[in-house]
Scaffold this motif. Structure first.
Motif, PDB file in Angstrom:
ATOM      1  N   THR A  66       4.369   0.951   4.842  1.00 57.77           N
ATOM      2  CA  THR A  66       3.067   1.486   4.426  1.00 57.77           C
ATOM      3  C   THR A  66       2.791   2.827   5.093  1.00 57.77           C
ATOM      4  OG1 THR A  66       2.024  -0.624   3.869  1.00 57.77           O
ATOM      5  CG2 THR A  66       0.575   1.131   4.621  1.00 57.77           C
TER       6      THR A  66
ATOM      7  N   GLY B 289      -3.686  -1.843  -2.087  1.00 53.42           N
ATOM      8  CA  GLY B 289      -2.471  -2.599  -1.781  1.00 53.42           C
ATOM      9  C   GLY B 289      -2.742  -3.799  -0.890  1.00 53.42           C
TER      10      GLY B 289
ATOM     11  N   GLU C  49       0.834  -1.211   0.000  1.00 51.08           N
ATOM     12  CA  GLU C  49       0.000   0.000   0.000  1.00 51.08           C
ATOM     13  C   GLU C  49       0.866   1.258   0.000  1.00 51.08           C
ATOM     14  OE1 GLU C  49      -3.875   2.022   0.387  1.00 51.08           O
ATOM     15  OE2 GLU C  49      -3.285  -0.001  -0.176  1.00 51.08           O
TER      16      GLU C  49
ATOM     17  N   THR D 121      -5.262   5.378  -2.997  1.00 51.13           N
ATOM     18  CA  THR D 121      -5.191   3.931  -3.239  1.00 51.13           C
ATOM     19  C   THR D 121      -6.252   3.183  -2.436  1.00 51.13           C
ATOM     20  OG1 THR D 121      -3.422   3.848  -1.597  1.00 51.13           O
ATOM     21  CG2 THR D 121      -2.772   3.859  -3.914  1.00 51.13           C
TER      22      THR D 121
END
Length: 306
Positions: A100, A226, A43, A222
């Protein structure tokens, strides 16, 4: 509510577009895990690739340069994971989660001046004759180049893992790094290359979201893709073609819920918005009961002196 407004041909065509970012990230993570490394920082690498690709495209005016920059940005961020896990021998799960969080913060900082900016438009590949075919043409032959690149990458990874010496070595490292080391293979070097490849693929997936799927920059855009990519690797039993099917499943559910919202279906928008993730998770749980395909050394640190 007007379900007749939903065009099934366009729905299937959009499915391929929606599946591309998660497919790119998943196929990269599949290679990483085949080497015996578990990187939960997908991610973070995706969101970093999203802002890097967006910023480079806006400044250069070239989407191609933007995608290359996004791949490099994702690979560079994965270098942090390399240092932590392959040299400092830190816990892979904790390192991935940290990656992340770091990527989310870094992208927020980098993207402050790009909110509300529109990137250059990216055209679709027009294949003569094939693009004009009824039904099949709009579905298969009227997409941007990255859609076809994602499918080609799946085929390439499958062929390399199954038929090439490099793929055999990669799988050997993932199954037993001690045995591979005893045979003279450079385990750490192989894993570093796999991690860099995974980072580059995640960066490309993120750039696809910010440049094509939703051509704008929004913090946190996003939105968990992810994590879905990580889950798809397990669903695929570490097989590239099953990762492609899983990505299309997620893309299909995403497109359907957006069309249902547009059609005015009497279901709260919040439930529709979370449905792609919920349905994907349910399918993953049902189909991923068999863990026998997981690389035996997955998540285990390697040190040559042991």
């Amino acid at each position: 509510m007007d379900l007749s407004a939903i065009d099934p041909v366009q729905l299937i065509a959009f499915l391929m577009v929606a599946a591309t970012p998660v497919l790119l990230a998943a196929i990269g993570e599949l290679v990483v895990e085949k080497s015996g490394v578990l990187n939960l920082g997908v991610e973070g690498m995706m969101i970093t690739g999203a802002i890097a690709g967006f910023a480079i495209t806006v400044e250069s005016g070239s989407p191609t340069v933007g995608f290359v920059g996004a791949a490099i940005a994702g690979a560079l961020l994965s270098c942090l994971f390399v240092v932590l896990t392959q040299f400092a021998l830190a816990n892979q799960v904790a390192s991935g989660l940290s990656l992340t969080l770091f990527g989310l913060g870094l992208s927020s900082l980098m993207g402050q001046s790009y909110v509300g900016v529109k990137p250059p438009a990216i055209g679709k590949v027009d294949i003569p004759l094939l693009s004009d075919l009824p039904i099949v043409g709009p579905i298969l032959f009227n997409h941007d180049l990255m859609v076809y690149f994602g499918i080609a990458l799946v085929a390439l990874v499958w062929a390399v893992l199954k038929y090439s010496r490099a793929g055999l070595i990669l799988r050997a490292v993932g199954e037993s790094h001690d045995a591979a080391h005893a045979l003279g293979y450079k385990v750490v070097r192989i894993r570093i290359l796999a991690i860099l490849f995974g980072g580059a693929c995640a960066g490309l997936g993120g750039a696809y979201i910010s440049l094509i799927r939703v051509p704008q920059w929004t913090e946190g855009m996003t939105a968990g893709v992810g994590w879905i990519a990580l889950a798809l690797v397990v669903f695929a039993s570490w097989k590239p073609w099953r990762a492609l099917l899983g990505a299309y499943l997620f893309g299909g559910v995403t497109v359907v819920q957006l069309n249902l919202q547009a059609a005015g279906v009497a279901i709260p928008v919040e439930y529709l918005a979370m449905s792609p993730y919920l349905i994907t998770i349910v399918v993953l749980v049902i189909l991923s009961a068999d863990k026998s395909s997981a690389p035996a050394a997955l998540g285990r640190a390697f040190h040559a002196s042991r």
